[in-house]
Write a protein that holds these residues in place. Structure first.
Motif, mmCIF file in Angstrom:
data_model
loop_
_atom_site.group_PDB
_atom_site.id
_atom_site.type_symbol
_atom_site.label_atom_id
_atom_site.label_comp_id
_atom_site.label_asym_id
_atom_site.label_seq_id
_atom_site.Cartn_x
_atom_site.Cartn_y
_atom_site.Cartn_z
ATOM 1 N N TRP A 1 6.780 6.350 1.211
ATOM 2 C CA TRP A 1 5.755 6.880 1.706
ATOM 3 C C TRP A 1 4.547 6.213 1.693
ATOM 4 O O TRP A 1 4.178 5.331 0.898
ATOM 5 C CB TRP A 1 5.409 8.447 1.112
ATOM 6 N N ILE A 2 3.415 6.581 2.456
ATOM 7 C CA ILE A 2 2.112 6.079 2.631
ATOM 8 C C ILE A 2 1.148 7.240 2.938
ATOM 9 O O ILE A 2 1.248 8.129 3.583
ATOM 10 C CB ILE A 2 2.008 5.018 3.721
ATOM 11 N N SER A 3 0.103 7.145 2.066
ATOM 12 C CA SER A 3 -1.136 8.056 2.021
ATOM 13 C C SER A 3 -2.318 7.311 2.861
ATOM 14 O O SER A 3 -2.639 6.285 2.615
ATOM 15 C CB SER A 3 -1.363 8.637 1.042
ATOM 16 N N LEU A 4 -2.758 8.225 3.960
ATOM 17 C CA LEU A 4 -3.867 7.779 4.812
ATOM 18 C C LEU A 4 -5.082 8.417 4.649
ATOM 19 O O LEU A 4 -4.922 9.784 5.042
ATOM 20 C CB LEU A 4 -3.278 7.640 6.334
ATOM 21 N N THR A 5 -6.048 8.321 3.819
ATOM 22 C CA THR A 5 -7.025 9.012 3.783
ATOM 23 C C THR A 5 -7.821 9.383 5.073
ATOM 24 O O THR A 5 -8.572 10.310 5.168
ATOM 25 C CB THR A 5 -8.223 8.590 2.807
ATOM 26 N N GLN B 1 0.827 -1.352 -0.130
ATOM 27 C CA GLN B 1 0.085 0.107 0.038
ATOM 28 C C GLN B 1 0.786 1.383 0.099
ATOM 29 O O GLN B 1 0.444 2.526 0.199
ATOM 30 C CB GLN B 1 -0.892 -0.077 1.184
ATOM 31 N N THR B 2 2.294 1.081 -0.016
ATOM 32 C CA THR B 2 3.204 2.405 -0.065
ATOM 33 C C THR B 2 3.636 2.371 -1.376
ATOM 34 O O THR B 2 3.680 1.441 -2.384
ATOM 35 C CB THR B 2 4.239 1.953 1.002
ATOM 36 N N GLN B 3 4.308 3.538 -1.460
ATOM 37 C CA GLN B 3 5.181 3.842 -2.786
ATOM 38 C C GLN B 3 6.639 4.286 -2.455
ATOM 39 O O GLN B 3 6.687 4.834 -1.259
ATOM 40 C CB GLN B 3 4.418 5.174 -3.505
ATOM 41 N N THR B 4 7.620 3.739 -3.119
ATOM 42 C CA THR B 4 8.861 3.926 -3.090
ATOM 43 C C THR B 4 9.607 4.455 -4.107
ATOM 44 O O THR B 4 9.618 3.958 -5.234
ATOM 45 C CB THR B 4 9.525 2.290 -2.543
ATOM 46 N N GLN B 5 10.543 5.311 -3.753
ATOM 47 C CA GLN B 5 11.494 5.963 -4.968
ATOM 48 C C GLN B 5 12.983 5.765 -4.506
ATOM 49 O O GLN B 5 13.329 6.060 -3.313
ATOM 50 C CB GLN B 5 10.919 7.446 -5.027
ATOM 51 N N ILE B 6 13.674 5.258 -5.231
ATOM 52 C CA ILE B 6 14.995 5.012 -5.153
ATOM 53 C C ILE B 6 15.889 5.583 -6.135
ATOM 54 O O ILE B 6 15.903 5.421 -7.303
ATOM 55 C CB ILE B 6 15.504 3.341 -5.083
ATOM 56 N N MET B 7 16.981 6.461 -5.704
ATOM 57 C CA MET B 7 17.603 7.314 -6.681
ATOM 58 C C MET B 7 19.108 6.924 -6.395
ATOM 59 O O MET B 7 19.526 6.862 -5.205
ATOM 60 C CB MET B 7 17.289 8.742 -6.736
#
Length: 678
Positions: A197-201, A178-184
């Motif tokens: 990050w994770i978004s909680l409505t 349910q999360t999103q990940t960005q690796i640079m």
């Protein structure tokens, strides 16, 4: 025939060289840490025939020359430029067969397959092994974003290698999908920057856990986040707010209409009464007015006379005066001399010891050391006469004045909660030392921690706080070791400890201070969304002593704006620390929480990023609500005025119609009268 023999001898020699000359390199993959120095091990056999001039050492990574050595010196003409000024051999240890290479300021580009080649006058060989580079990830930074549709939690860490494995848990259930990940990856250093990050409505009371795994280094970062929201109160508040914008104007309208109708009704009623009573009560009203004036004049005159009388009398006021005194009680204190204290200790230890009466009296009369003559007999030492006891202890204290020095720590000793602590104490021994004449006593204040005499531990008088937690190093006592091991240290073990040692060569006691400390746990972050703002709370426990806390906002100290609660566990004595800060309005800012545990040098620093993405929309919404709140009553007031004008217009129109009708009726009556009267 001779040629064949020579060739065969040469082959045998070469075979012997290959079989007897063996270099040693790591079998497993070697891990280097980014930015630090790395030792690439390589050793070779040497003997009495070894010669430095005939030694050739070459280090390579693939086909690139990393370092080369021959003719008794480094040869770096063909060295790859990537390794310039970063490599060196251990020249002074080369005679011991050390061909290892030191590689400074390791980078990610240093990973690969390295080959160590060694050739001497006794043989040649080369071996390869793999090198990988890794870097620790930094302390994760947490960012809270309050959006119009919920809350966003962002965790960022950088400076690590290789790419990590991330995991999110909610109430111990995996929610990574349910999360999103960005690796640079940094183009210059090659290190990774990871953001997840994770978004909680809908924010509910829940516990989140973020975990970062850097497996090559065994690095596991785990951060707990507590979320709290008084959602029901917010919903009720919002519902009430919406009701306010609906019902307040309606209520205002009803109030205004009621006031207007009441005013109109009273005005009409009063006007009618005035018309009816104007003629009848005209003179009466004038009489009442005169009477009121007369009464008022009389009242004013009476009040004036009363004031004058009050002024003539005057008022005398006073204030009480007195003195208060307090008495200070004298305080007295008592002091115990060193000799009396030591006598008490000796009596406490030897009270249960039994020695033959004849031997003890002989020892006293001959002025021999009573410790040498002491043995486990049938008679208690208290059965000696008072004179013999005095002589007995006089001899013991005279030994204290002899030159006998024991060694204890000069500085304060720090023990770690729950672990073992060694209290050092050393005493001098010589060839005449005897275990049976050795007495060792450990005390904390007046409490007996551990005692040893008659060649064994004597724990009858040991304080119950230390039961099954103390031990001496009996096997090392012959070397003068009287140190004490204290297991499972608690905060109650802090204090002043005294080591007393008495042998056949002398006696001495020394004291030193012991303090206990414990590391504080990883702080837990609690994020609470309240109706009047946001609350951030940091909690840490299991530490000792009480810490120093600090809050920073954009590197400015805001500790005075926070609240802190410090509680101590009644059983363990450890502290639980909670510190929180409340924001009525969330703005884009950077917060830093710092916990100092000075005795252990523990400094915990946690960065928190706050971001509000709905501030503009909140302002616009508030502005629109304010507009509606102002314009709605105005609109209703205008509507009321229009309705009032229409009401007045219709009322006047009806009156005119009624007047005309009444006029025609009166004219009819008049004509009828005129007809009847002729």
């Amino acid at each position: 025939m001779n040629l064949k023999v020579f060739c065969l001898s040469l082959l045998l020699f070469e075979a012997t060289c290959f079989t007897e000359f063996e270099i040693t390199v790591p079998r497993d993959t070697l891990t280097g840490f980014y930015g630090e120095a790395l030792i690439l091990p390589c050793t070779f056999p040497v003997d009495s025939l070894w010669d430095l001039k005939s030694t050739v050492i070459t280090w390579q990574r693939g086909l690139d020359v990393v370092h080369s050595f021959y003719y008794s010196q480094d040869q770096l003409d063909r060295q790859n430029r990537h390794y310039v000024n970063r490599t060196r051999l251990f020249s002074q240890e080369m005679a011991g067969g050390n061909a290892s290479l030191r590689l400074d300021r390791v980078t990610l580009h240093d990973a690969g397959m390295y080959t160590c080649s060694v050739s001497t006058n006794t043989g040649s060989q080369k071996k390869s092994f793999k090198v990988k580079i890794a870097a620790f990830y930094s302390e994760p930074r947490l960012q809270f974003s309050m959006l119009t549709d919920g809350v966003n939690l962002l965790v960022t860490s950088d400076g690590g290698y290789p790419s990590p494995t991330l995991q999110w848990l909610m109430e111990n259930s995996d929610i990574t999908n349910q999360t999103q990940t960005q690796i640079m990856q940094d183009t210059q250093t090659g290190l990774y920057v990871v953001s997840s990050w994770i978004s909680l409505t809908e924010v509910t009371n829940s516990s989140l856990t973020f975990i970062l795994h850097n497996r090559p280094l065994g690095q596991d970062i785990r951060r707990d986040i507590q979320l709290y929201s008084d959602k029901n109160e917010q919903g009720e508040s919002a519902h009430r707010c919406q009701g306010c914008f609906i019902f307040i104007p309606v209520i205002l309208l009803l109030i205004i209409m009621t006031v207007v109708f009441v005013f109109v009704f009273l005005f009409i009623k009063k006007r009618r009464r005035r018309r009816e009573q104007t003629k009848q009560n005209g003179f009466t009203e004038m009489g009442h007015l005169s009477e009121i004036q007369i009464l008022n004049g009389k009242t004013m005159r009476e009040e004036s006379r009363a004031e004058e009388a009050k002024v003539e009398r005057g008022e005398v006021t006073g204030f009480p005066m007195g003195f208060k005194s307090s008495m200070l009680a004298d305080q007295s204190s008592t002091a115990i001399s060193w000799s009396a204290k030591h006598l008490e200790v000796v009596l406490a230890i030897w009270a249960g010891a039994k020695v033959p009466l004849e031997s003890c009296i002989t020892a006293v009369n001959k002025k021999l050391d009573p410790m040498v003559m002491m043995a486990c007999g049938d008679l208690n030492i208290h059965q000696l006469t008072q004179q013999d006891q005095s002589s007995f202890f006089y001899l013991h204290f005279s030994k204290l004045l002899a030159e006998f020095e024991i060694t204890v720590p000069r500085d304060t000793v720090t023990g770690f909660y729950g672990e073992a602590l060694i209290l050092l104490c050393m005493f001098p021994v010589d060839s005449s030392w005897d275990l049976r004449s050795t007495l060792i006593l450990w005390q904390r204040g007046l409490d007996v921690v551990h005692s040893f005499y008659c060649s064994q531990n004597q724990l009858d008088r040991q304080n119950r706080h230390y039961v099954n937690r103390t031990s001496l190093f009996s096997q090392e006592m012959a070397q003068g070791n009287a140190s004490l091991r204290l297991d499972r240290v608690t905060v109650h073990d802090a204090g002043m400890y005294t080591c007393s040692v008495s042998t056949n060569t002398g006696s001495k006691e020394k004291s030193f201070k012991v303090k206990i400390a414990a590391f504080y746990s990883e702080p837990r972050l609690h994020f609470s969304m309240l109706t009047d703002g946001v609350n951030l709370r940091m909690t840490s426990d299991g530490g000792y002593p009480s810490p120093t806390l600090q809050w920073l906002m954009e590197n400015s100290d805001i500790t005075n704006q926070t609240q802190t609660q410090i509680m101590q566990d009644t059983q363990t004595g450890l502290y639980v620390v909670s510190s929180w800060i409340h924001f009525t309005q969330v703005t884009n800012s950077s917060l830093t929480f710092i916990l100092h545990n000075k005795p252990l040098g523990q400094n915990i620093r946690r960065d928190i990023q706050l971001y509000s993405g709905n501030s503009e929309m909140q302002e616009e919404s508030a502005y629109r609500n304010l507009e509606w709140f102002i314009l709605t009553p105005v609109f209703l007031l205008l509507l009321l005025i229009i309705m009032s004008v229409l009401f007045v217009f219709i009322t006047r129109r009806r009156k005119r119609g009624q007047t005309k009708l009444n006029g025609f009726t009166e004219m009819g009556h008049l004509s009828e009268i005129q007809i009847r009267n002729p």
